[in-house]
Design a protein around this motif. Structure first.
Motif, mmCIF file in Angstrom:
data_model
loop_
_atom_site.group_PDB
_atom_site.id
_atom_site.type_symbol
_atom_site.label_atom_id
_atom_site.label_comp_id
_atom_site.label_asym_id
_atom_site.label_seq_id
_atom_site.Cartn_x
_atom_site.Cartn_y
_atom_site.Cartn_z
ATOM 1 N N PHE A 176 43.396 30.271 42.649
ATOM 2 C CA PHE A 176 44.814 30.491 43.518
ATOM 3 C C PHE A 176 44.796 31.306 44.567
ATOM 4 C CE2 PHE A 176 46.050 28.657 39.311
ATOM 5 C CZ PHE A 176 47.369 27.960 39.530
ATOM 6 N N ARG A 177 44.052 32.286 44.506
ATOM 7 C CA ARG A 177 43.941 33.232 45.679
ATOM 8 C C ARG A 177 43.430 32.563 46.980
ATOM 9 N NH1 ARG A 177 41.491 38.582 45.858
ATOM 10 N NH2 ARG A 177 43.086 40.039 46.761
ATOM 11 N N ASP A 178 42.358 31.843 46.644
ATOM 12 C CA ASP A 178 41.632 30.966 47.661
ATOM 13 C C ASP A 178 42.670 30.411 48.507
ATOM 14 O OD1 ASP A 178 39.349 32.489 47.290
ATOM 15 O OD2 ASP A 178 38.559 31.085 46.404
ATOM 16 N N ARG A 179 43.629 29.759 47.846
ATOM 17 C CA ARG A 179 44.659 29.078 48.293
ATOM 18 C C ARG A 179 45.821 29.721 48.858
ATOM 19 N NH1 ARG A 179 43.899 23.434 46.980
ATOM 20 N NH2 ARG A 179 41.854 23.331 45.507
ATOM 21 N N GLY A 180 45.869 30.873 48.741
ATOM 22 C CA GLY A 180 46.775 31.678 49.300
ATOM 23 C C GLY A 180 47.847 32.183 48.455
ATOM 24 N N PHE A 181 47.840 32.191 47.113
ATOM 25 C CA PHE A 181 48.776 32.601 46.288
ATOM 26 C C PHE A 181 48.593 34.251 46.312
ATOM 27 C CE2 PHE A 181 48.596 28.023 45.218
ATOM 28 C CZ PHE A 181 50.043 27.756 45.084
ATOM 29 N N SER A 182 49.726 34.686 45.798
ATOM 30 C CA SER A 182 49.354 36.216 45.593
ATOM 31 C C SER A 182 49.346 36.312 43.935
ATOM 32 C CB SER A 182 50.561 37.078 45.705
ATOM 33 O OG SER A 182 50.703 37.449 47.414
ATOM 34 N N ILE A 183 48.552 37.311 43.566
ATOM 35 C CA ILE A 183 48.037 37.452 41.880
ATOM 36 C C ILE A 183 48.909 38.970 41.786
ATOM 37 C CG2 ILE A 183 46.632 37.113 40.260
ATOM 38 C CD1 ILE A 183 47.096 34.595 41.638
ATOM 39 N N SER A 184 49.467 38.804 40.599
ATOM 40 C CA SER A 184 49.941 40.312 40.271
ATOM 41 C C SER A 184 49.554 40.490 38.587
ATOM 42 C CB SER A 184 51.298 40.613 40.161
ATOM 43 O OG SER A 184 51.800 41.510 39.759
ATOM 44 N N MET A 185 49.033 41.620 38.321
ATOM 45 C CA MET A 185 48.636 42.033 36.789
ATOM 46 C C MET A 185 49.626 42.866 36.251
ATOM 47 S SD MET A 185 45.462 44.072 35.293
ATOM 48 C CE MET A 185 44.171 42.907 35.897
ATOM 49 N N ASP A 186 50.293 41.859 35.244
ATOM 50 C CA ASP A 186 51.556 42.379 34.804
ATOM 51 C C ASP A 186 51.285 43.377 33.403
ATOM 52 O OD1 ASP A 186 54.258 42.499 34.475
ATOM 53 O OD2 ASP A 186 54.635 40.555 33.932
ATOM 54 N N ASP A 187 52.173 44.199 33.339
ATOM 55 C CA ASP A 187 52.264 44.989 32.034
ATOM 56 C C ASP A 187 50.781 45.960 31.992
ATOM 57 O OD1 ASP A 187 54.800 43.565 31.396
ATOM 58 O OD2 ASP A 187 53.496 42.421 29.840
ATOM 59 N N TYR A 188 50.613 46.438 33.149
ATOM 60 C CA TYR A 188 49.213 47.132 33.194
ATOM 61 C C TYR A 188 49.257 48.262 32.365
ATOM 62 C CZ TYR A 188 45.434 50.078 34.828
ATOM 63 O OH TYR A 188 44.511 50.845 34.844
ATOM 64 N N GLY A 189 48.328 48.576 31.727
ATOM 65 C CA GLY A 189 48.228 49.807 30.995
ATOM 66 C C GLY A 189 48.368 49.720 29.550
ATOM 67 N N ILE A 190 48.956 48.654 28.749
ATOM 68 C CA ILE A 190 48.721 48.315 27.455
ATOM 69 C C ILE A 190 47.932 47.268 27.149
ATOM 70 C CG2 ILE A 190 51.092 49.254 27.240
ATOM 71 C CD1 ILE A 190 52.133 46.335 27.114
ATOM 72 N N GLY A 191 47.019 46.611 28.014
ATOM 73 C CA GLY A 191 46.250 45.938 27.770
ATOM 74 C C GLY A 191 44.825 46.355 27.445
ATOM 75 N N TYR A 192 44.428 47.585 27.501
ATOM 76 C CA TYR A 192 43.205 48.223 26.989
ATOM 77 C C TYR A 192 41.974 47.711 27.673
ATOM 78 C CZ TYR A 192 46.613 49.719 23.623
ATOM 79 O OH TYR A 192 47.565 50.133 23.078
#
Ligand code: C2E
Ligand code: MG
Ligand code: MG
Ligand code: MG
Length: 298
Positions: A176-192
């Protein structure tokens, strides 16, 4: 049942889902699932995409928004996404739901583009969506048809989902990133997840979970976590969004600490598609006049 009830309480889910024992719970789940399938195939307005603005703290402008699904059931009323998304994931219905969400959002973004409204919109997707082979092509075809670009879209995946099948996620996100989409990591901090794994993930943005933000200004532990996340993100070249900014004190703390984006009730609640454009106009006028944009909150 007690565990389920606790879960319902702590997640503020409707208690009707749990309180009458497991059989009742099972029946309710089936009922919701059946209704959801119906809502998706009828496409009669029960399901709607809402949008919550994100403010860029370095420019003071709103240039991004998150798409959040809403379900207004004709008999059962409002059913929160926390209830039916998980169910859709457990039963494989999530693919169909995500496709519906993508189509709606892209059409909305296309309308905004025509009106010269430049918002990058993020779409929440699940681990299962990520492993679907046709998803990239599906989105790209729709984008092309609407004359939009991948950079108009950000995909949000929770930290937990990313780490569920780390290697596979890494691979898919990279595509996805190579194709130009932005990627976001959601709910960071509770996934350990371990920092070593985190640093390998092809993401552009980290969204700090709202549990660290809600009482940020008066909670020392939250401040430590947010500050160290900001430092790490800076080193890794990532943007940071704080979600769940409910008051001015949190916003001020985040501004002073160099956070990049904020999202939360203090700026604006998620709103229907046709409310976004007038809200943006008001917001722009308000910030030009140097004021706070609180009158639209409710
Ligand atoms: P999320 O992606 O972390 O979305 C942020 C949630 O926080 C949203 O809840 C939003 O309404 C809420 N929120 C925003 N500002 C504030 C604030 O200041 N205070 C508080 N207390 N809450 C705030 P919502 O819309 O109920 O969605 C819950 C979760 O359901 C989302 O969490 C996301 O994981 C999932 N979800 C929502 N829409 C979709 C969708 O279209 N597709 C998928 N796969 N999941 C979705
Ligand atoms: Mg999200
Ligand atoms: Mg979140
Ligand atoms: Mg969440």
């Amino acid at each position: 049942t007690n565990i389920a009830l606790e879960h319902a309480r702590s997640h503020k889910l409707p208690l009707f889902l749990y309180e009458e024992g497991m059989d009742q719970q099972h029946l309710q789940k089936l009922h919701i699932l059946k209704s959801l399938k119906q809502a998706l195939s009828l496409n009669d307005g029960q399901l709607q995409m809402y949008y919550q603005p994100k403010k860029n703290l370095s420019t003071g402008k709103v240039d991004k928004a998150e798409a959040l699904i809403r379900w207004f059931h004709p008999q059962d009323g409002f059913i929160p996404p926390d209830v039916f998304i998980e169910l859709a994931e457990q039963t494989g219905l999530i693919g169909q739901l995500t496709d519906w969400v993508i189509l709606q959002v892209l059409e909305h973004v296309a309308v905004w583009r025509r009106d010269n409204i430049d918002l990058q919109v993020s779409i929440n997707i699940s681990a299962q969506d990520l492993s679907r082979d046709g998803l990239v092509t599906f989105i790209e075809q729709k984008l092309q048809r609407l004359q939009l670009r991948p950079a108009d879209i950000c995909l949000e995946i929770t930290e937990r989902d990313m780490m569920q099948d780390e290697e596979k996620s890494l691979q898919q996100l990279q595509i996805f990133r190579d194709r130009g989409f932005s990627i976001s990591m959601d709910d960071y901090g509770i996934g350990y997840s371990a920092l070593s794994k985190l640093a390998r993930m092809p993401v552009d943005e980290i969204k700090i979970d709202k549990c660290f933000i809600l009482n940020l200004a008066e909670t020392h532990e939250d401040q430590i976590i947010v500050r160290s996340t900001l430092t790490m993100a800076r080193e890794l070249g990532l943007s940071v969004t704080a979600e769940g900014v409910e008051n001015q004190a949190s916003e001020e703390w985040l501004v002073a600490s160099g956070c990049h984006y904020i999202q939360g009730y203090f700026l604006c609640r998620p709103m229907a598609f046709d409310k976004v454009s007038p809200w943006l106009t008001d917001f722009q006028q308000c910030s030009a006049a140097g004021g706070q944009q609180q009158e639209i909150q409710s």
